[in-house]
Design an enzyme around this catalytic site. Sequence first.
Site, PDB file in Angstrom:
ATOM      1  N   LYS A 163       0.843  -1.228  -0.091  1.00 10.85           N
ATOM      2  CA  LYS A 163       0.122  -0.105   0.047  1.00 10.85           C
ATOM      3  C   LYS A 163       0.965   1.144  -0.048  1.00 10.85           C
ATOM      4  CE  LYS A 163      -1.901   2.798   3.004  1.00 10.85           C
ATOM      5  NZ  LYS A 163      -1.776   4.098   2.264  1.00 10.85           N
ATOM      6  N   GLU A 238       9.819   0.829  10.835  1.00 12.59           N
ATOM      7  CA  GLU A 238      11.014   1.868  10.616  1.00 12.59           C
ATOM      8  C   GLU A 238      10.176   3.071  10.707  1.00 12.59           C
ATOM      9  OE1 GLU A 238      13.944   1.220  10.131  1.00 12.59           O
ATOM     10  OE2 GLU A 238      14.099  -0.597   8.839  1.00 12.59           O
ATOM     11  N   CYS A 272      13.385  10.447   7.455  1.00 12.32           N
ATOM     12  CA  CYS A 272      13.571  10.113   8.813  1.00 12.32           C
ATOM     13  C   CYS A 272      14.994  10.176   9.317  1.00 12.32           C
ATOM     14  CB  CYS A 272      12.892   8.587   8.932  1.00 12.32           C
ATOM     15  SG  CYS A 272      13.656   7.588   7.566  1.00 12.32           S
ATOM     16  N   GLU A 368      10.355  15.525  15.895  1.00 15.35           N
ATOM     17  CA  GLU A 368      10.582  15.452  14.401  1.00 15.35           C
ATOM     18  C   GLU A 368       9.921  16.251  13.510  1.00 15.35           C
ATOM     19  OE1 GLU A 368       9.329  11.864  12.349  1.00 15.35           O
ATOM     20  OE2 GLU A 368      11.426  11.801  11.545  1.00 15.35           O
TER      21      GLU A 368
HETATM   22  P1  NAD Z   1       2.028   7.901   8.403  1.00 13.50           P
HETATM   23  O1  NAD Z   1       2.445   6.996   9.552  1.00 13.50           O
HETATM   24  O2  NAD Z   1       0.858   8.841   8.567  1.00 13.50           O
HETATM   25  O3  NAD Z   1       1.735   7.009   7.097  1.00 13.50           O
HETATM   26  C1  NAD Z   1       2.536   6.022   6.783  1.00 13.50           C
HETATM   27  C2  NAD Z   1       1.723   4.781   5.737  1.00 13.50           C
HETATM   28  O4  NAD Z   1       0.905   4.195   6.794  1.00 13.50           O
HETATM   29  C3  NAD Z   1       0.879   5.611   4.826  1.00 13.50           C
HETATM   30  O5  NAD Z   1       0.853   4.708   3.585  1.00 13.50           O
HETATM   31  C4  NAD Z   1      -0.478   5.717   5.544  1.00 13.50           C
HETATM   32  O6  NAD Z   1      -1.594   5.718   4.484  1.00 13.50           O
HETATM   33  C5  NAD Z   1      -0.484   4.301   6.365  1.00 13.50           C
HETATM   34  N1  NAD Z   1      -1.573   4.332   7.452  1.00 13.50           N
HETATM   35  C6  NAD Z   1      -1.866   5.484   8.057  1.00 13.50           C
HETATM   36  N2  NAD Z   1      -2.814   5.074   9.070  1.00 13.50           N
HETATM   37  C7  NAD Z   1      -2.643   3.609   9.198  1.00 13.50           C
HETATM   38  C8  NAD Z   1      -3.251   2.761   9.916  1.00 13.50           C
HETATM   39  N3  NAD Z   1      -4.032   3.088  11.151  1.00 13.50           N
HETATM   40  N4  NAD Z   1      -2.778   1.463   9.833  1.00 13.50           N
HETATM   41  C9  NAD Z   1      -2.268   1.101   8.607  1.00 13.50           C
HETATM   42  N5  NAD Z   1      -1.709   2.102   7.857  1.00 13.50           N
HETATM   43  C10 NAD Z   1      -1.996   3.460   8.063  1.00 13.50           C
HETATM   44  O7  NAD Z   1       3.240   8.527   7.997  1.00 13.50           O
HETATM   45  P2  NAD Z   1       3.574   9.446   6.712  1.00 13.50           P
HETATM   46  O8  NAD Z   1       3.022  10.991   7.115  1.00 13.50           O
HETATM   47  O9  NAD Z   1       3.279   9.082   5.607  1.00 13.50           O
HETATM   48  O10 NAD Z   1       5.333   9.679   6.812  1.00 13.50           O
HETATM   49  C11 NAD Z   1       5.964  10.554   7.672  1.00 13.50           C
HETATM   50  C12 NAD Z   1       6.693   9.954   8.966  1.00 13.50           C
HETATM   51  O11 NAD Z   1       7.138   8.653   8.808  1.00 13.50           O
HETATM   52  C13 NAD Z   1       7.660  10.487   9.803  1.00 13.50           C
HETATM   53  O12 NAD Z   1       7.367  10.579  10.926  1.00 13.50           O
HETATM   54  C14 NAD Z   1       8.993   9.734   9.404  1.00 13.50           C
HETATM   55  O13 NAD Z   1      10.012   9.957  10.260  1.00 13.50           O
HETATM   56  C15 NAD Z   1       8.410   8.344   9.258  1.00 13.50           C
HETATM   57  N6  NAD Z   1       9.225   7.607   8.284  1.00 13.50           N
HETATM   58  C16 NAD Z   1      10.222   6.794   8.678  1.00 13.50           C
HETATM   59  C17 NAD Z   1      10.992   6.289   8.027  1.00 13.50           C
HETATM   60  C18 NAD Z   1      12.055   5.226   8.713  1.00 13.50           C
HETATM   61  O14 NAD Z   1      12.650   4.695   7.804  1.00 13.50           O
HETATM   62  N7  NAD Z   1      12.357   4.937   9.750  1.00 13.50           N
HETATM   63  C19 NAD Z   1      11.013   6.307   6.471  1.00 13.50           C
HETATM   64  C20 NAD Z   1      10.357   7.374   6.219  1.00 13.50           C
HETATM   65  C21 NAD Z   1       9.256   8.098   6.935  1.00 13.50           C
END
Ligand code: NAD
Length: 465
Positions: A163, A238, A272, A368
């Site tokens: 997804k 992650e 991140c 962050e």
């Molecule tokens: P997010 O957690 O809102 O969304 C990430 C993904 O999860 C999206 O595809 C979203 O649709 C999905 N999602 C949202 N709610 C969900 C639920 N209840 N159940 C299952 N899936 C769900 O994060 P974002 O805003 O897309 O990304 C930014 C964040 O991600 C930042 O905090 C960043 O640090 C983190 N990030 C971490 C890494 C890493 O490798 N550690 C890499 C990229 C981003």
Amino acid sequence: MSEHDVNMTVSEHDVVNPATEQVVQTVVQADLDRTDEAIARAEAAGGPWREVAPADRGRLLRRFSEVVDSHLEELAQLEVANAGHTIGNARWEAGNVRDVLNYYSAAPERLVGRQIPVAGGLDVTFKEPLGTVGIIVPWNFPMPIAGWGLAPALAAGNTVVLKPAELTPLTAIRLGELALEAGLPEGVFTVIAGKGSVVGERFVTHPAVRKICFTGSTSVGQRIMRGAADQVKRITLELGGKSANVIFDDADLPAAAAAAPMSFLDNAGQDCCARSRILVQRNVFDRFMELFEQAVLGVVVADPSRESSQMGPLISSAQRETVRSYVEGSAEQVDVAFRGKAPGGDGFWYPPTVVLAHGTTERVWREEVFGPVVAVLPFEDEADAIAKANDTQYGLSGSIWTRDVGRAIRVSRGIQAGSLSVNSHSSVRYSTPFGGFKQSGIGRELGPDALDSFTDVKNVFISTS
Ligand code: NAD
């Protein structure tokens, strides 16, 4: 239209170019039924896929890598339009998908078990695939993060449902098409565009999905971990980061200052691994800031499709408001040292911003920001540097600048983070493990380690009596 008709309307999402605010494409969002159908197809494809001979599975992944390579420019341009990534970065990202597929194409033939000496027979272990793996991708690096999950998962004999984030589904959808073009059987790798609360949640609750590989925010990661407990589902998480860039007085200061801007401005800070906290030894603090200011002002923030652009816009208007809330909109007094320039007009632009921290309690120092904002703080000595670097819930990455090899090793061992670099800001290589300590995550992606998290060990004892 009745309320019932409204509910029956297929849900769609307008994908917007963050540099122009123009709609690029409209993408249908899968509902629960479509998600379940895709998971059922992935489950059905699982048996035949794990029976594909290891060399043939490797060959198919190599072919997938070659097809990605032959569409590299198309994928890169799509990412520029969808995510506002600079064209240089987007080409690297498409190339990274190719390289990760190529790296793991060698894995099926090397997924060896062990033979363990025991009395009365032969004892051997197998690394068995888990079944169907659900990969949930965030919007900040749509291509690489998809590749880091799907390539080792498929290599280990799993099928994958993936997804993408609502904001950035286009390259993932294209990768799904390219997989079929490369000859991967139907159902082995399926991209399902949709909402996190629908498709993502279903991955967590559906019993046929045996593992979730999630990258995103810490809060959603925690929710997934809680949900996965119900079925004792495997997880790799992650999550966020607040990584430190620690600069000692014996460092090559001009080199450290020249490298620091892109360590927090790459991908407009939506990374991140961004080194969003800079710790500088007090006796070189002023000198560093002078050099650092020149370097930040030299960063080209411009239309990401331009070859010279080093930083593009933020992903969305909402993200820009979040970033603003840490600087202009903060209830705390925020001491801005200097700022770079950003284009005006359409697009979700925000200028590079350097903030002076006055301790380790300020919000901009602790949370962050996920934008082009860095906070800088002086430290006294090695112990103080390590203590300040570790004063965070996160532990993803970090950098150490020093010419003293012993200190480089001591501080690398002292900082609680999964991925550190000395005299550089590199965090991610496809052949080395990547992942977080503390609340930055669980498990490791990439390198030889990733295969362990897509397999379960089976022990078989064969009696010789
Ligand atoms: P997010 O957690 O809102 O969304 C990430 C993904 O999860 C999206 O595809 C979203 O649709 C999905 N999602 C949202 N709610 C969900 C639920 N209840 N159940 C299952 N899936 C769900 O994060 P974002 O805003 O897309 O990304 C930014 C964040 O991600 C930042 O905090 C960043 O640090 C983190 N990030 C971490 C890494 C890493 O490798 N550690 C890499 C990229 C981003």
